[in-house]
Design a protein around this motif. Structure first.
Motif, mmCIF file in Angstrom:
data_model
loop_
_atom_site.group_PDB
_atom_site.id
_atom_site.type_symbol
_atom_site.label_atom_id
_atom_site.label_comp_id
_atom_site.label_asym_id
_atom_site.label_seq_id
_atom_site.Cartn_x
_atom_site.Cartn_y
_atom_site.Cartn_z
ATOM 1 N N SER A 199 -4.498 8.103 -11.162
ATOM 2 C CA SER A 199 -4.324 7.595 -9.791
ATOM 3 C C SER A 199 -5.426 6.603 -9.473
ATOM 4 C CB SER A 199 -4.306 8.744 -8.768
ATOM 5 O OG SER A 199 -5.559 9.375 -8.723
ATOM 6 N N THR A 244 0.502 3.939 -2.962
ATOM 7 C CA THR A 244 0.149 5.344 -2.707
ATOM 8 C C THR A 244 1.272 6.276 -3.165
ATOM 9 O OG1 THR A 244 0.846 5.070 -0.408
ATOM 10 C CG2 THR A 244 -1.510 4.927 -0.837
ATOM 11 N N ASN A 273 0.538 6.768 -6.670
ATOM 12 C CA ASN A 273 -0.584 7.718 -6.784
ATOM 13 C C ASN A 273 -0.102 9.162 -6.690
ATOM 14 O OD1 ASN A 273 -2.851 6.209 -7.257
ATOM 15 N ND2 ASN A 273 -3.388 5.955 -5.105
ATOM 16 N N ARG A 274 0.892 9.400 -5.829
ATOM 17 C CA ARG A 274 1.411 10.773 -5.686
ATOM 18 C C ARG A 274 2.268 11.160 -6.878
ATOM 19 N NH1 ARG A 274 2.467 8.704 -0.608
ATOM 20 N NH2 ARG A 274 4.699 8.560 -0.999
ATOM 21 N N LEU A 301 0.825 -1.215 0.000
ATOM 22 C CA LEU A 301 0.000 0.000 0.000
ATOM 23 C C LEU A 301 0.861 1.268 0.000
ATOM 24 C CD1 LEU A 301 -3.249 0.409 0.291
ATOM 25 C CD2 LEU A 301 -2.361 -1.886 0.221
ATOM 26 N N ASP A 302 1.956 1.240 0.745
ATOM 27 C CA ASP A 302 2.889 2.389 0.739
ATOM 28 C C ASP A 302 3.371 2.649 -0.684
ATOM 29 O OD1 ASP A 302 2.819 2.962 3.364
ATOM 30 O OD2 ASP A 302 4.788 2.098 3.853
ATOM 31 N N ILE A 348 -8.049 4.072 -3.373
ATOM 32 C CA ILE A 348 -7.902 2.790 -2.651
ATOM 33 C C ILE A 348 -8.643 2.830 -1.318
ATOM 34 C CG2 ILE A 348 -6.257 1.161 -1.631
ATOM 35 C CD1 ILE A 348 -4.127 2.317 -3.520
ATOM 36 N N THR A 349 -9.463 1.805 -1.049
ATOM 37 C CA THR A 349 -9.992 1.604 0.300
ATOM 38 C C THR A 349 -9.426 0.279 0.819
ATOM 39 O OG1 THR A 349 -11.960 0.520 -0.582
ATOM 40 C CG2 THR A 349 -12.150 2.861 -0.104
#
Ligand code: 5GP
Length: 219
Positions: A92, A82, A85-86, A78-79, A95-96
């Motif tokens: 992007s 994300t 995504n940045r 996840l890190d 995400i949940t």
């Protein structure tokens, strides 16, 4: 290289000895060797995150962490997702996250029975694109059972990411996930959140437990 290709660790692979890397003193007597050092795990997850990011595009994703063994892979994956995504201004992935806790192992053997012993209600996955994040696939029974359970709740799609798949003696790989870090020999591994009766989750590298370790922490 296509998504879905694995790094294959051969049966005759020469693992690293404990003095090549740092391991906690309390586990020094309990480990045979280091199969996958933490840094290599990180580098591999970075690539898995990119493969997932590229195939999902900008579709919303629900990442489901299989506790407890999957938690470190989940947080590192996840890190890295994300971070992508940045980094990508033009695309992007929303995400949940969800958590499920399963139990299937006693000592170093599969109990043959899979139980959901906690976590989120599965009803929230209806209509969503699910990414199941698991630590290791061995017999494949846990994953097949879990996928059946998930299907009952009508998700839009389900993909599986597993950090490890085991090549079982005489059987080979029983279940091939959509994304996988490493295909490993048929050995019981611990570390990086994979446990033996709750021990070794606090070890960074993926290691092979020795007989002394099995005896010491047997239940
Ligand atoms: P399967 O149902 O595929 O046989 O087993 C899956 C589960 O068994 C994994 O999620 C993990 O909890 C446990 N497992 C299988 N092989 C290993 C292993 O080598 N080490 C550890 N620590 N757990 C394992």
């Amino acid at each position: 290289m296509a998504p879905g290709s694995y790094i294959k660790i051969a049966d005759e692979y020469k693992s690293f000895t404990l003095d090549h890397f740092c391991v906690p003193k309390h586990y020094e007597e309990d480990l045979e060797d280091i199969m996958i050092p933490w840094g290599l795990i990180q580098d591999r997850i970075e690539r898995l995150a990119r493969d997932i990011f590229q195939s999902v595009k900008d579709q919303p994703l629900t990442a489901v962490c299989i506790l407890k063994g999957g938690y470190r892979f989940f947080t590192d994956l996840l890190d890295k997702l994300t971070a992508l995504n940045r980094a990508h201004g033009h695309v992007s992935v929303p995400i949940t996250i969800d958590f499920i806790r399963l139990k299937s192992y006693e000592n170093d053997a599969s109990s043959g029975e899979i139980r959901i012993v906690g976590g989120d209600s599965l009803s929230s996955i209806a209509g969503r694109n699910i990414l199941v994040v698991e630590d290791i696939i061995d017999t494949g029974r846990t994953m097949i059972k879990l996928l059946e359970l998930l299907a009952e709740h009508k998700p839009a799609s389900v993909k599986v990411a597993s950090l490890l798949v085991k090549r079982r003696a005489g059987q080979g790989v029983t279940f091939r996930p959509d994304y996988c870090g490493f295909e490993i020999p048929d050995k019981f591994v611990v570390g990086y959140a994979l446990d033996y009766n709750e021990y070794f989750r606090d070890l960074n590298h993926i290691c092979v437990i020795n007989n002394a370790g099995k005896e010491k922490y047997r239940q």
